[in-house]
Design an enzyme around this catalytic site. Structure first.
Site, PDB file in Angstrom:
ATOM      1  N   GLU A   1       0.809  -1.194   0.000  1.00 26.69           N
ATOM      2  CA  GLU A   1       0.000   0.000   0.000  1.00 26.69           C
ATOM      3  C   GLU A   1       0.850   1.254   0.000  1.00 26.69           C
ATOM      4  O   GLU A   1       0.418   2.277  -0.501  1.00 26.69           O
ATOM      5  CB  GLU A   1      -0.933   0.016   1.203  1.00 26.69           C
ATOM      6  CG  GLU A   1      -2.148  -0.846   0.973  1.00 26.69           C
ATOM      7  CD  GLU A   1      -3.159  -0.669   2.048  1.00 26.69           C
ATOM      8  OE1 GLU A   1      -3.249   0.436   2.596  1.00 26.69           O
ATOM      9  OE2 GLU A   1      -3.839  -1.642   2.349  1.00 26.69           O
ATOM     10  N   CYS A   2       2.016   1.226   0.586  1.00 31.07           N
ATOM     11  CA  CYS A   2       2.694   2.507   0.760  1.00 31.07           C
ATOM     12  C   CYS A   2       4.186   2.360   1.067  1.00 31.07           C
ATOM     13  O   CYS A   2       4.654   1.307   1.455  1.00 31.07           O
ATOM     14  CB  CYS A   2       2.088   3.267   1.933  1.00 31.07           C
ATOM     15  SG  CYS A   2       0.339   3.577   1.724  1.00 31.07           S
ATOM     16  N   GLY A   3       4.881   3.486   0.913  1.00 31.74           N
ATOM     17  CA  GLY A   3       6.253   3.606   1.386  1.00 31.74           C
ATOM     18  C   GLY A   3       6.397   4.937   2.097  1.00 31.74           C
ATOM     19  O   GLY A   3       5.719   5.910   1.753  1.00 31.74           O
TER      20      GLY A   3
ATOM     21  N   ARG B   1       6.422   0.707  -4.067  1.00 32.51           N
ATOM     22  CA  ARG B   1       5.531   0.436  -2.939  1.00 32.51           C
ATOM     23  C   ARG B   1       4.217   1.221  -3.044  1.00 32.51           C
ATOM     24  O   ARG B   1       3.344   1.078  -2.190  1.00 32.51           O
ATOM     25  CB  ARG B   1       6.234   0.757  -1.610  1.00 32.51           C
ATOM     26  CG  ARG B   1       7.478  -0.073  -1.381  1.00 32.51           C
ATOM     27  CD  ARG B   1       8.108   0.207  -0.039  1.00 32.51           C
ATOM     28  NE  ARG B   1       7.448  -0.500   1.040  1.00 32.51           N
ATOM     29  CZ  ARG B   1       7.775  -1.712   1.455  1.00 32.51           C
ATOM     30  NH1 ARG B   1       8.749  -2.368   0.878  1.00 32.51           N
ATOM     31  NH2 ARG B   1       7.117  -2.277   2.441  1.00 32.51           N
TER      32      ARG B   1
ATOM     33  N   ASN C   1       2.630   3.386   6.409  1.00 32.20           N
ATOM     34  CA  ASN C   1       2.679   2.186   5.574  1.00 32.20           C
ATOM     35  C   ASN C   1       2.147   1.046   6.418  1.00 32.20           C
ATOM     36  O   ASN C   1       2.695   0.740   7.463  1.00 32.20           O
ATOM     37  CB  ASN C   1       4.124   1.903   5.135  1.00 32.20           C
ATOM     38  CG  ASN C   1       4.301   0.524   4.519  1.00 32.20           C
ATOM     39  OD1 ASN C   1       5.329  -0.113   4.694  1.00 32.20           O
ATOM     40  ND2 ASN C   1       3.316   0.035   3.801  1.00 32.20           N
TER      41      ASN C   1
END
Ligand code: SF4
Length: 461
Positions: A8-10, A34, A110
């Site tokens: 989903e994220c960084g 990411r 994250n």
């Protein structure tokens, strides 16, 4: 991996650095794998926070760096790249908050919270208004509503009310905070660039700005970087068993990153070698062919161990953006042609071992197999360098519902037929542990989170 499963994220942060904004842009670019849908940076000039958000990839703004720099005065910054699964497609982090007591602050996350719905409902009942359905906004409201005496205490107070997987960076006028959830499911590393501390989801974000890797933030550890650039570490949460995501080794992390002092690239080669030991090549195989790019390191390991040549039988077009990624089978079919081409010249009449790191839905892989057969490939023996994915992830990875996971609904024989290959083999769970950690899985206290393979969820769901 062909089935579009995403981190989903960084997250990224840097303090006391006159190039904080440019370095944040570079760091976020290195973490682009990411999360590709949006990114954001919040900077502090020691008296005020300034924010910038963009819907799209970091490279889209390279020509606007000077403008962005002007709009973000300050030597301290946090940043975020986002792939939207929890929360709406639109919206970017870091998310800013404000309270009379704590002033302005911003948080980037994250991971995925697992008690977020009930907490959000409670906050709404208390009169909080939500601008999005992003988990991070819950954290921001919890911080703003904390009765504690200062921002750090309010931040810790908020985190004690949530449960789930998180690596967070936060900023107020003076301070940067980084924290990893008590189970350490998602990664967070600490680096140093001159006198500046850098926090990032992966070491590749340190490399791009020539920062030196210092160490990983430990599960449950919270670091506070004050305006003088001093770093303090505390462990404010009840200790839990560490459950780092083993899938970071299989797919999510960039191959040039280091996790737990292990090279992701070397680990993936070791995984390929273990796959070759568990599932040796058939006698009539001419070559090993990886699905690019995700299958390449494991294919190198498999080829080295088996003594067979590895050839780039599938060529990837790197210039396809995410525009075409839509969840319909028809569009996915078109997308394969845009993304891959069979290298007919070397494939015609050959029997191959096709290697990828995982199978999620299986539909995209089926299209690749059709493409290879059309290119004149003889037998296709598919080998997957991870165990069967039978369960959804609730800790920050966008996996589909179980009903859409091919391995949750079909036996190996059924999958072999539906993907139209001559044989199909997966790495065992113990094989994966052996390759990653050099030991078999401790079934009583598993060394990693492996819930998508085993259904053994370390912190509830
Ligand atoms: Fe990683 Fe799978 Fe655990 Fe999710 S369920 S954190 S993808 S190992």
């Amino acid at each position: 991996m062909l089935d579009e499963v995403h981190e989903e994220c960084g997250v990224f942060s840097i303090n006391c650095n006159e190039n904080a904004i440019f370095n944040s842009i570079l760091g976020l670019h290195a973490l682009q794998h990411r999360g590709q849908e949006s990114f954001g940076i919040v900077a502090s000039d020691n008296s005020k926070l300034h924010s910038y958000h963009f819907q799209g990839q970091v490279s889209s703004v390279f020509d606007d760096v000077e403008e962005i720099r002007k709009s973000l005065p300050g030597n301290h910054a946090i940043g975020h790249v986002r792939y939207a699964t929890s929360g709406s497609k639109l919206g970017a982090q870091p998310i800013s908050g404000n309270s009379e007591k704590f002033g302005d602050f911003a948080v980037a996350h994250n991971g995925n919270l697992i008690n977020v719905s009930s907490t959000r409902e409670q906050l709404i009942e208390q009169g909080y208004v939500f601008q999005s359905d992003i988990d991070t906004e819950v954290i921001v409201h919890l911080i703003a509503g904390s009765t504690k005496g200062n921002f750090l205490e309010g931040f810790i107070d908020a985190l004690k009310q949530i449960n789930g997987a998180y690596s967070l960076v936060a900023i107020n006028q003076e301070t940067i905070i980084g924290v990893r959830d008590p189970a350490g499911i998602r990664p967070l590393v600490l680096g140093k660039l001159g006198d500046s501390y850098v926090l990032a989801s992966e070491t590749c974000a340190l490399d791009i700005i020539n920062a030196e890797f210092v160490r990983e933030i430990q599960p449950g550890e919270l670091v506070v970087i004050n305006p003088d650039g001093e770093l303090t570490s505390v462990f404010p949460f009840v200790q839990q068993k560490s459950s780092f995501c083993i899938f970071e080794y299989v797919y999510f992390s960039r191959p040039d990153s280091i996790m737990e002092n292990r090279s992701i690239y070397d680990t993936r080669k070791e995984i390929g070698k273990t796959l070759a030991q568990e599932s040796p090549p058939q006698n009539n195989i001419d070559m090993i062919v990886p699905i690019p790019d995700s299958g390449i390191p494991a294919a190198i390991g498999y080829a080295e161990h088996s003594g067979l040549p590895m050839e780039l039988g599938i060529i990837r077009n790197h210039y396809i953006g995410r525009t075409f990624i839509q969840p319909t089978a028809e569009v996915r079919k078109v997308r394969i042609k845009l993304k891959f081409d069979a290298n007919k010249h070397i494939l015609k009449g050959k029997n191959i071992i096709l290697i990828d790191d995982s199978i999620v839905r299986g539909s995209t892989l089926r299209n690749v197999v059709v493409m290879l057969k059309n290119a004149g490939v003889g037998e296709i023996h598919l080998k997957i360098s991870s165990p069967t994915i039978k369960y959804s992830c609730f800790y920050g990875i966008d996996t589909p519902d179980c009903k859409d996971l091919i391995a949750a609904n079909q036996s190996i024989e059924e999958m072999t037929k539906s993907i139209c290959v001559d044989s199909l083999a997966f790495l065992s769970v113990d094989g994966l542990y052996q390759a990653v950690k050099g030991e078999t899985r401790n079934d009583t206290v598993p060394q990693y989170c492996d819930a998508c393979f085993t259904g053994n969820y370390p912190i509830g769901k």
